[in-house]
Scaffold this motif. Structure first.
Motif, mmCIF file in Angstrom:
data_model
loop_
_atom_site.group_PDB
_atom_site.id
_atom_site.type_symbol
_atom_site.label_atom_id
_atom_site.label_comp_id
_atom_site.label_asym_id
_atom_site.label_seq_id
_atom_site.Cartn_x
_atom_site.Cartn_y
_atom_site.Cartn_z
ATOM 1 N N VAL A 109 30.886 38.131 43.469
ATOM 2 C CA VAL A 109 32.133 37.808 42.768
ATOM 3 C C VAL A 109 32.235 36.296 42.654
ATOM 4 O O VAL A 109 32.070 35.576 43.643
ATOM 5 N N ALA A 110 32.501 35.808 41.444
ATOM 6 C CA ALA A 110 32.555 34.366 41.188
ATOM 7 C C ALA A 110 33.971 33.808 41.236
ATOM 8 O O ALA A 110 34.167 32.627 41.541
ATOM 9 N N ASP A 284 34.534 44.062 46.637
ATOM 10 C CA ASP A 284 35.163 44.974 47.598
ATOM 11 C C ASP A 284 35.775 46.188 46.890
ATOM 12 O O ASP A 284 35.733 46.311 45.663
ATOM 13 N N ASP A 285 36.353 47.089 47.679
ATOM 14 C CA ASP A 285 36.886 48.344 47.126
ATOM 15 C C ASP A 285 38.002 48.105 46.104
ATOM 16 O O ASP A 285 38.082 48.805 45.092
ATOM 17 N N LYS A 289 37.717 49.185 42.228
ATOM 18 C CA LYS A 289 38.699 50.063 41.590
ATOM 19 C C LYS A 289 39.223 49.420 40.302
ATOM 20 O O LYS A 289 39.398 50.098 39.281
ATOM 21 N N THR A 290 39.466 48.105 40.367
ATOM 22 C CA THR A 290 39.921 47.390 39.173
ATOM 23 C C THR A 290 38.869 47.459 38.075
ATOM 24 O O THR A 290 39.187 47.707 36.905
ATOM 25 N N THR A 314 26.573 47.700 41.136
ATOM 26 C CA THR A 314 27.007 46.741 42.156
ATOM 27 C C THR A 314 25.980 46.655 43.279
ATOM 28 O O THR A 314 25.562 47.671 43.836
ATOM 29 N N ASN A 315 25.560 45.435 43.607
ATOM 30 C CA ASN A 315 24.611 45.213 44.697
ATOM 31 C C ASN A 315 25.125 44.056 45.553
ATOM 32 O O ASN A 315 24.946 42.893 45.227
#
Length: 324
Positions: A109-110, A284-285, A289-290, A314-315
């Motif tokens: 995530v940036a 993250d979760d 979800k978003t 996702t990795n």
């Protein structure tokens, strides 16, 4: 004598062929990583300017090749063609790319901004809150994070999408329509958001923070490269962490670099940094979800023909290792 000359020519020819083969083998064995270049307010840009990627990949004996590709769709087209290995992008392009079957991973995530997408109006506008948007013309690019935010904010304010007139415009076109007075409001992302706040004295009537909604950006790795060379992914993210930490600790110097290199004034740069909330983190979760919700939104907008499972691309392995 003629035999000797022929033998000499044959010897030279053999040497040249062997030399050519050696050079070809040398070129084929050269290790290169191709990173997408963007001129934007982001630690990613700082790392490029300071040549930190070159320093880190040199430890692996890998040469860094830069390619400038602007916009999410062209970036993923480059991934599909094998012309780019790592880059940063917003939250909607990966969904369209996954839907198209392009092989890649979200490897980090940036940013996690909630103020990086907002609805703006002119300072003298009678529009004060979301409910005032009924019957108004609103500039917004459809099937984007901006449009996603608009629909969510309208719902929060008790306004139906049918109650407004969305004008489908890309940022540069939208800016002209907004400043020219042909639309009443503009749903805008960074850096255009901060620019219009500072330069046009625009007011933000609502943004993601109004509804606790994040519009993140992601670091992307071409799947073949990530799978075959996990050390490349770690090296890339190691530099990102260094640049993100450095910016947080040297904000004035970072702002000065952005100002001089990107041609933005200090106030705009400062607002972009404040709104975007740069980071390096795993997906993250809550963000997952978003992201899945955005995929559903794009499907409903007919921007994609099916809803992909966003977890599949996702990795988090390498970002977790870098952050240990």
């Amino acid at each position: 004598m003629r035999k000797l000359g022929s033998l000499l020519l044959l010897t030279v020819a053999i040497v040249l062929v062997l030399s050519g083969c050696a050079n070809s083998k040398s070129k084929d064995s050269e290790k290169v990583v191709t990173i997408g270049s963007q001129k934007a307010v982001t630690p990613y840009y700082l790392a490029k300017e300071k040549k930190w990627f070159e320093e880190e990949f040199d430890k692996l004996g890998v040469k860094v090749n830069w390619v400038e590709v602007q916009g999410g769709a062209p970036q993923f087209e480059a991934v599909s063609a094998g012309r780019i290995d790592f880059f940063v992008t917003g939250n909607t392009p990966p969904i369209a790319a996954q839907n198209a079957g392009i092989p890649f991973n979200i490897i980090g995530v940036a940013s996690t901004g909630q103020k990086n997408v907002g609805i703006v109006v002119k300072s003298d506008s009678a529009i004060k809150e979301i409910s005032d948007l009924k019957g108004k013309k609103i500039a917004v690019a459809k099937a984007t994070a901006a449009y996603d935010n608009l629909l969510r904010l309208l719902n929060h304010g008790g306004v139906n999408a049918s109650d407004i007139e969305p004008i489908n415009l890309q940022p540069n076109e939208a800016k002209a329509a907004y400043t020219g007075g042909s639309v009443d409001a503009w749903v805008v992302t960074e850096p255009f958001l901060s620019q219009t706040i500072v330069n046009d004295k625009s007011r933000v009537i609502a943004d993601g923070s109004t509804i606790d909604y994040t519009s993140p950006a992601y670091y992307i790795g071409r799947k073949e490269v990530v799978d075959k060379h996990p050390e490349y992914a770690k090296a890339f993210l190691t530099v990102i962490k260094k640049a993100t930490d450095w910016q947080a600790e040297n904000l004035d110097e970072a702002t000065s670099i952005y100002t001089s290199q990107l041609g933005m004034n200090t106030e705009v740069v400062s607002k972009v940094i404040e709104h975007v909330n740069f980071t390096l983190a795993p997906l993250d979760d809550k963000l997952q979800k978003t992201q899945q919700g955005v995929a559903q939104f794009l499907y409903e907008q007919k921007a994609i023909d099916k809803v992909p499972d966003t977890k599949q691309i996702t990795n988090n392995q390498y970002v977790n290792e870098v952050l240990k």
